[in-house]
Design an enzyme around this catalytic site. Sequence first.
Site, PDB file in Angstrom:
ATOM      1  N   ASP A  69      -5.296   5.421   3.996  1.00 18.24           N
ATOM      2  CA  ASP A  69      -4.791   4.052   3.907  1.00 18.24           C
ATOM      3  C   ASP A  69      -3.716   3.866   4.964  1.00 18.24           C
ATOM      4  O   ASP A  69      -2.578   4.324   4.807  1.00 18.24           O
ATOM      5  CB  ASP A  69      -4.232   3.799   2.509  1.00 18.24           C
ATOM      6  CG  ASP A  69      -4.024   2.314   2.230  1.00 18.24           C
ATOM      7  OD1 ASP A  69      -4.278   1.491   3.134  1.00 18.24           O
ATOM      8  OD2 ASP A  69      -3.623   1.982   1.096  1.00 18.24           O
ATOM      9  N   SER A  70      -4.097   3.220   6.057  1.00 16.92           N
ATOM     10  CA  SER A  70      -3.137   3.065   7.152  1.00 16.92           C
ATOM     11  C   SER A  70      -3.113   1.644   7.697  1.00 16.92           C
ATOM     12  O   SER A  70      -2.217   1.290   8.428  1.00 16.92           O
ATOM     13  CB  SER A  70      -3.449   4.059   8.271  1.00 16.92           C
ATOM     14  OG  SER A  70      -4.766   3.890   8.736  1.00 16.92           O
ATOM     15  N   LYS A  71      -4.107   0.836   7.354  1.00 17.18           N
ATOM     16  CA  LYS A  71      -4.115  -0.606   7.679  1.00 17.18           C
ATOM     17  C   LYS A  71      -3.810  -0.862   9.152  1.00 17.18           C
ATOM     18  O   LYS A  71      -3.052  -1.762   9.498  1.00 17.18           O
ATOM     19  CB  LYS A  71      -3.142  -1.364   6.776  1.00 17.18           C
ATOM     20  CG  LYS A  71      -3.477  -1.225   5.274  1.00 17.18           C
ATOM     21  CD  LYS A  71      -2.607  -2.106   4.400  1.00 17.18           C
ATOM     22  CE  LYS A  71      -2.946  -2.020   2.927  1.00 17.18           C
ATOM     23  NZ  LYS A  71      -2.688  -0.731   2.289  1.00 17.18           N
ATOM     24  N   ARG A  72      -4.407  -0.082  10.019  1.00 14.62           N
ATOM     25  CA  ARG A  72      -4.200  -0.249  11.453  1.00 14.62           C
ATOM     26  C   ARG A  72      -4.894  -1.509  11.958  1.00 14.62           C
ATOM     27  O   ARG A  72      -5.837  -2.012  11.339  1.00 14.62           O
ATOM     28  CB  ARG A  72      -4.744   0.961  12.218  1.00 14.62           C
ATOM     29  CG  ARG A  72      -4.219   2.317  11.781  1.00 14.62           C
ATOM     30  CD  ARG A  72      -2.724   2.406  11.773  1.00 14.62           C
ATOM     31  NE  ARG A  72      -2.255   3.788  11.703  1.00 14.62           N
ATOM     32  CZ  ARG A  72      -1.159   4.166  11.078  1.00 14.62           C
ATOM     33  NH1 ARG A  72      -0.412   3.291  10.431  1.00 14.62           N
ATOM     34  NH2 ARG A  72      -0.777   5.439  11.097  1.00 14.62           N
TER      35      ARG A  72
END
Lengths: 272, 272
Positions: free
Chosen positions: B93-96
């Site tokens: 989960d890094s929402k780049r």
Amino acid sequence: MNFITKLNAAWAANDSLLCVGLDPDIERLPVQFRDAPDGIYQFCKEIIDATAGLACAFKPQIAYFAALAAEGQLERICAYLREAYPHIPLILDSKRGDIGATAKQYAREAYDRYGADAVTVSPYMGSDSVEPYMEWQDRGVIVLCRTSNPGGSDLQFLQVDGKPLYQHVAQLVADKWNANGQCALVVGATFPEEIRAVRDIVGEMPLLIPGIGAQGGDIEATVRAGRTTSGTGMMINSSRAILYAKPQGGEDFAAAARRVAEETRQAINAHR
Amino acid sequence: MNFITKLNAAWAANDSLLCVGLDPDIERLPVQFRDAPDGIYQFCKEIIDATAGLACAFKPQIAYFAALAAEGQLERICAYLREAYPHIPLILDSKRGDIGATAKQYAREAYDRYGADAVTVSPYMGSDSVEPYMEWQDRGVIVLCRTSNPGGSDLQFLQVDGKPLYQHVAQLVADKWNANGQCALVVGATFPEEIRAVRDIVGEMPLLIPGIGAQGGDIEATVRAGRTTSGTGMMINSSRAILYAKPQGGEDFAAAARRVAEETRQAINAHR
């Protein structure tokens, strides 16, 4: 000294609106840096030393470090910048965006771990995804508005009440998120008319403008559209065109980077 | 085995739609882990071992590691997951979200460095910010659509052609970005009616649903709104409610985590 004050001072001190982006792609580094254990740090340090007198900001792009597990080298680069060039703002380009509790962790990453003066963030998750950054009152929050890439139009150009989404973002930041004067916006040089539209909405708010150099944006059109009444208001970023400038004559990579940075600074200043 | 196939197998093998989020907030860890040099790894490993039989996915939130310069521990956690539980999908989960050249670096980070089966991304920068991920054809791309936080409405609920923006994102992913069948969407449990609207748009596409547990989303309403005809289609995430479950009787933290995970799995299954 807060981010906006520091930025204003750097614009004046170096007579420059040029932001030097640090995107160290290992495959494009001069060969002597590719296999060295701290080659990315050494390369960036030489670029920084070559261009520090010509820049209003440095902007490391964290993705290039994360891909290589090189966060330690990014920490050293940021520490070097703060120590050697404390008057030049350090912008961490990470475009984070998450719920409040998580955003606070990202703020710690940018401001405490790397010591950045400002950080780029995405607006997609709204107000509570940017509020945690504001707790660091001397730092800046640079919100994505109109990005320089082709796909930027997919969402940012959707019409909301007769205006494109990116203008709503500009308005939201100007009216609400900038209550403490900590905000700036990202607006790509590939769309000068849209820089002008954003400038009309946000007054004197600083704009971070990627897209000149390798991405092809027009410097004259960009500067005319984005300048404030004082002839500043912009951090015009160039990364690859400077980092990987082709040496001429007896130049090494750092001299070539310095030459291109100086040419870019002058090209910008010719239209301020 | 690609991400979607692996996810389908995990739904079946553990009879579970529960995704266990790994958000290790150092201040909330049991005291024995706080000062240990690899305390975050050890804590997460115990949580993983306690809940692996009950989960359809594990989802580490990279911000908690980045804030503490603990990427090395995240690497070890991911390696352990791949080795000990290769049948359970690992979601970073890094929402780049960034331009193509940069997105490719983030894809390397997620897929090559951490070995994630899927990664969360932001749609704000459009198609060329997600395309680079698709080059890893066996991996998944989970696009933010309707997020669970209060500020999510700031942009996502703006009306575009009579429909809220998040529905345009769902349509865009369903019609274009999912051409290779690699996509899923993030839709928060705090808005069950909107889960239903997204489900109607995207057919059988998997949804990652945060917002139950600490964020207060209603499990029954969530499951009824989001289930597919086969009674699956969801990764319903709980992080803090499991990680920091209050021990009862003689339980330690891991037994408490397992109990809450099992209760949550059952509460979900009661409405499938």
